[in-house]
Structure formats: C-alpha cells, structure tokens
Write a protein that holds these residues in place. Sequence first.
Motif, short mmCIF file in Angstrom:
data_model
loop_
_atom_site.label_atom_id
_atom_site.label_comp_id
_atom_site.label_asym_id
_atom_site.label_seq_id
_atom_site.Cartn_x
_atom_site.Cartn_y
_atom_site.Cartn_z
N VAL A 184 0.87 -1.18 0.00
CA VAL A 184 0.00 0.00 0.00
C VAL A 184 0.90 1.22 0.00
CG1 VAL A 184 -1.73 1.32 1.30
CG2 VAL A 184 -1.86 -1.18 1.24
N VAL A 185 0.56 2.24 -0.80
CA VAL A 185 1.34 3.47 -0.81
C VAL A 185 0.47 4.62 -0.30
CG1 VAL A 185 0.83 3.85 -3.27
CG2 VAL A 185 2.72 5.07 -2.21
N LEU A 186 1.00 5.34 0.66
CA LEU A 186 0.32 6.54 1.18
C LEU A 186 0.78 7.72 0.34
CD1 LEU A 186 0.88 6.01 5.02
CD2 LEU A 186 -1.03 5.21 3.62
N THR A 187 -0.10 8.25 -0.48
CA THR A 187 0.26 9.37 -1.36
C THR A 187 -0.01 10.70 -0.65
OG1 THR A 187 -1.92 9.44 -2.42
CG2 THR A 187 -0.28 7.98 -3.40
N ARG A 188 0.67 11.73 -1.12
CA ARG A 188 0.54 13.09 -0.54
C ARG A 188 0.72 13.06 0.99
NH1 ARG A 188 -4.90 15.22 -2.82
NH2 ARG A 188 -5.23 13.08 -3.51
N PHE A 189 1.68 12.27 1.41
CA PHE A 189 1.94 12.13 2.84
C PHE A 189 2.67 13.37 3.37
CE2 PHE A 189 4.64 10.90 6.43
CZ PHE A 189 3.70 10.34 7.27
N GLU A 190 2.11 13.98 4.42
CA GLU A 190 2.70 15.18 5.03
C GLU A 190 2.76 15.03 6.55
OE1 GLU A 190 1.78 19.12 2.86
OE2 GLU A 190 -0.08 17.97 2.65
N GLY A 191 2.98 13.81 6.99
CA GLY A 191 3.11 13.58 8.43
C GLY A 191 1.81 13.54 9.18
N GLN A 192 0.68 13.33 8.48
CA GLN A 192 -0.62 13.28 9.16
C GLN A 192 -0.62 12.16 10.21
OE1 GLN A 192 -0.20 13.27 5.80
NE2 GLN A 192 -1.71 14.57 4.79
N THR A 193 -1.01 12.50 11.43
CA THR A 193 -1.00 11.53 12.52
C THR A 193 -1.86 10.32 12.20
OG1 THR A 193 -0.71 13.33 14.12
CG2 THR A 193 -1.48 11.21 14.99
N SER A 194 -3.04 10.56 11.61
CA SER A 194 -3.94 9.45 11.28
C SER A 194 -3.32 8.53 10.25
CB SER A 194 -5.28 9.99 10.77
OG SER A 194 -5.07 10.88 9.68
N ALA A 195 -2.54 9.09 9.30
CA ALA A 195 -1.88 8.28 8.28
C ALA A 195 -0.75 7.44 8.89
CB ALA A 195 -1.35 9.16 7.16
N ILE A 196 -0.03 8.04 9.85
CA ILE A 196 1.03 7.30 10.54
C ILE A 196 0.43 6.12 11.31
CG2 ILE A 196 2.76 7.44 12.37
CD1 ILE A 196 3.19 10.39 11.52
N GLU A 204 1.09 -2.37 8.77
CA GLU A 204 2.34 -3.12 8.99
C GLU A 204 2.14 -4.24 10.02
OE1 GLU A 204 5.56 0.35 7.75
OE2 GLU A 204 4.94 0.15 9.85
N ASN A 205 1.30 -3.97 11.02
CA ASN A 205 0.99 -5.01 12.01
C ASN A 205 0.21 -6.17 11.38
OD1 ASN A 205 2.26 -3.71 14.14
ND2 ASN A 205 0.40 -2.64 14.80
N LEU A 206 -0.45 -5.87 10.26
CA LEU A 206 -1.19 -6.90 9.53
C LEU A 206 -0.30 -7.61 8.50
CD1 LEU A 206 -4.54 -4.95 8.92
CD2 LEU A 206 -4.21 -6.92 10.43
N GLY A 207 0.99 -7.23 8.50
CA GLY A 207 1.94 -7.89 7.62
C GLY A 207 2.07 -7.28 6.24
N LEU A 208 1.57 -6.05 6.06
CA LEU A 208 1.62 -5.40 4.75
C LEU A 208 2.79 -4.43 4.65
CD1 LEU A 208 -2.18 -4.72 4.56
CD2 LEU A 208 -0.95 -6.08 2.87
N LYS A 209 3.38 -4.34 3.47
CA LYS A 209 4.40 -3.33 3.22
C LYS A 209 3.72 -2.01 2.91
CE LYS A 209 8.14 -6.25 1.42
NZ LYS A 209 8.99 -6.52 0.23
N VAL A 210 4.24 -0.92 3.48
CA VAL A 210 3.66 0.41 3.26
C VAL A 210 4.77 1.36 2.84
CG1 VAL A 210 2.35 2.30 4.29
CG2 VAL A 210 1.90 -0.06 5.02
N TYR A 211 4.48 2.15 1.81
CA TYR A 211 5.44 3.15 1.31
C TYR A 211 4.80 4.53 1.38
CZ TYR A 211 7.77 -1.00 -0.56
OH TYR A 211 8.38 -2.21 -0.70
N ARG A 212 5.67 5.54 1.34
CA ARG A 212 5.18 6.93 1.41
C ARG A 212 5.61 7.71 0.17
NH1 ARG A 212 6.88 8.48 7.69
NH2 ARG A 212 5.40 7.05 8.73
N HIS A 213 4.66 8.42 -0.41
CA HIS A 213 4.95 9.38 -1.47
C HIS A 213 4.51 10.76 -0.99
CE1 HIS A 213 5.21 6.43 -5.13
NE2 HIS A 213 6.07 6.15 -4.16
#
Length: 495
Positions: free
Chosen positions: A113-125, A132-141
């Motif tokens: 899963v990729v988090l797009t337009r990531f600006e440090g939003q607490t909810s996104a973190i 990640e706890n579910l075993g998924l890879k997560v990336y940030r754009h």
Amino acid sequence: MGKNPGFDNEKYVKIQSEKIHKRVSMFGDKLYLEFGGKLFDDYHASRVLPGFEPDSKIKMLANLKDKVEVVIAIAACDIEKNKVRGDLGITYDVDVLRLIDAFRGYGLYVSSVVLTRFEGQTSAIDYQKKLENLGLKVYRHYPIPGYPSNISNIVSESGFGKNDYIETTRPIVVVTAPGPGSGKMATCLSQLYHENKRGIKAGYSKYETFPVWNLPLKHPVNLAYEAATTDLDDVNMIDPFHLEAYGETTINYNRDVDIFPVLNAILKRVLGESPYKSPTDMGVNMIGSCIIDDDRVCEAAREEIIRRYYNTLCQVRKGNAETNQVFSMELIMEQAKVTKEDRTVAQAAMKLAEETGEPAAAIELEDGTIITGRTSKLLGASSAMLLNALKHLAKIDPEIKLISPSVIQPICHLKVEHLGNNNPRLHTDEVLIALSICALTNPSAEMAMEQLEKLGGCEVHSSVILSQVDMGVFRKIGVNLTCEPVYQTKKLYHG
C-alpha cells in the motif's frame, strides 16, 4: 427487463487479457497499469452494459495472476478526513482492507500500500502502523511543489526522487485505489523514474472503463459515465491529440486530455521518448469491442441516466452535493433524450403515494409487471412492496398473510418498548428475517423466500428517501433503487 444481453462478457475477458499482454511486451521488463474505476463490484458497468459481470475485470486479471501484483494507493489526506466511498458507505482506509481481502480471494498478490501526498498526518502514521501489524508493506509518497506543471522539479531528486521506491517483483503492476484522486497516476510515474534509475525498462499504461473510446461522444453509455461523475466535473470530449496524430475520432475525458501534454513531457524526460501520441494511445480498454446489441445497451444506459438524476436530487437534499450537479444532470438527460417521466416504476410509486397520503414504493419485475406497496401500521411501504412482489412471483394469493400479525407484533413491541425506536414498522431486513422464520412452518412463506433471487436487476422506486437499513438490503438483493428527494418526516436528523 428480461431482454437479451447487449455485451459479450466471455469475449471481453479474453481479448482484454490479450491486450494487456501485448502492452507489456511494448516496454520490456515491467508495465505499471493504472486501473481507474472499480476493479470488482462494478455495478455501473453491469447496468449500462447488460451482460457485463460486475467482477469481470478482476476475473480478467486473475487470468494473468502469475504475472500480476497489485499496489493500492490511498491519499493520506483522505485518511485524515475519513473520506467515504459513496456506494458502500465505508471510509477509504477501511475499503483498502476490503480490497486486499477481495484481491486475495481471487488469488491475486497484493504487494503493498502506498500513502500518497503524505505530510506527516497523525492518522496516516497510525494507519501505516496498523497495516504493517497486519503484515503489509507500506510506502510513502510526498506532495511535489509545482505538480503537475513544473516538470523539471517533478522529474528530479527533489520530486519523484524523494518518494519511497516501491519494490515489485512481477512484470505487471496494477495500481488501483479506493476512489478517484488517490494518486494512482503519480504513483505509476514515480515508479517509472525510480525503475529507470535502476536500469529497468518499465512502461505506463492506463485502463479506464469509461468513457468508451471507440463509441460516439454522445452515445448513451458515454453520457451515463458523465452522469455518474458530475461531482468530479468530468466531461467527455473528442481526443484532439489522437485526431491530429491519426485522423481518427476517439473519446476521452477532460482530465486525461488536460494532463496529457504534461504526462507526455514527463514520460519523455524519464524514458527518453514517449511511446504515446494521445491519451487514447495510453489506454488498453476493449469494452467497446464487446458490445453485441447496441440498442439494448443504449436503452440500459438511458435508464441509468435517469437513476443517476434521482440519486443526484437525493444527494443534494442530504447536503452531499451541490445544486449545479442537478443542472448538469438535466443537460445530460436532454442530450440522452430522456425525462424522469420515462421511469415508469417511479410514476407507479408516486400515484399510490398521492392516493394514500402515505409513503409508497413500487417494483418493476423482469417481465414488466409493476407491484406496489403502501404504508401500514405494521409495515413500511418498502417492506409491503417486497412481500407483495414475492407473493406475485410465487403465485400466492395477494390476500394470504405470509407473516402472521402474531409474529410481527412482538417484533414491533421489542423495537419500541425495549430498543427505543419511535417507528414500530418493520424494515425490509426485519421482514425478511420474520419471513424466513415463518418459512419453517408455512409452505407459502417458504415459496416466497425462494423467489428472492429473482428480484436482482429489478427497478424499485420509493416516494421518500429510505433508511440506510432499507437501502442496504436492496443493495444486497441487487435491485436498482431510486427515491424521491424528500424525507418521510421533517426532522433534522435522519438515521
């Protein structure tokens, strides 16, 4: 109703798979395929293209599953504001989990899963930690200043270069999302930049179900797409780049046409040269080649336009849409040569509502028969209509009570006296539960229950906006529901 299909679904799955295969070979190592629209549960497509199965596209991908992996894009800002998917009533972040489960159910590999337009939003973190706890890879754009016009900055280390590189292992990478505006295209282009730096020959292509590029501009199917996207201000148009390059008239929509010069410039900067001369060139959609009965498809698309009109009216009434969307819908209806009076089931519901002075509902069955339901002390109009329709299909005397009042009354008592409801009348879900219980001892009730699957694809209209419960039941049954843009009560809160 009850007519032959207008679309060859088997042909579609076959030739669409072949088209994607061919596109992969154009580039070499890897193809990033931006998937617009719904990959499954595409009920809009199944309504306007009778014969199209709602999960056709994911079945087509399943044919390629050994070569496909899925990346899901979700905008961090949509997580923060709890953006809701209108057709399902769930938030985008929850829908990502639903999508992953569905893809896995078809044997498709979801790599990240990729988090797009990531600006440090607490909810996104927090959401990233959950995934990640579910075993998924997560990336940030990240947001890129000047996107999409400042190409020098976009195609640089301070643009795409600062995005995480999404590690992929298969030749076809499908990039999809829970809804529009999630950053699918930018994700694909960012990956091209990173792959090129690593010496990997990667390409980009786009799969959009609608508008259909090889149907006329004002074909009802393309007009129905405009009707479905009035909230996005999408407008179908002739692709001027394709016309200039090939002398051929094809259809695209304004966002793709507007962004093409920028996209083309980015592709040239990343790849050295662009493989495309037009937005149409970028696409791989073969749906238009699988229509086998244009008259049938046109009829279905016109019906969808009217349904979209009613839906827009209701969204405006709920405060979820702007009035100008109604004006856009009226223009589309004029172009499609339809009016709301063409929805016969709506006329039947409104006639009964006027006669009784109470909410009413009507359903048009597959053979064209219209069955109505009125409000009573024990049943809401939708519930009464549902029972009447099942009785008709089972050839049961209309006067026979499928559910004894002695069964209904205790449920009403429970709702009002113990569960705090003001309205004692049974919703559709409660009626179906009561009917299923009665079916254990009542042969007529059992016969009626067996008819439920015959309601799929039927047209239903209510003289008032229904509760979420009733809407949910009708969605599960598979009927095409419309409502008048009025509430049954004058309360401010409608649960």
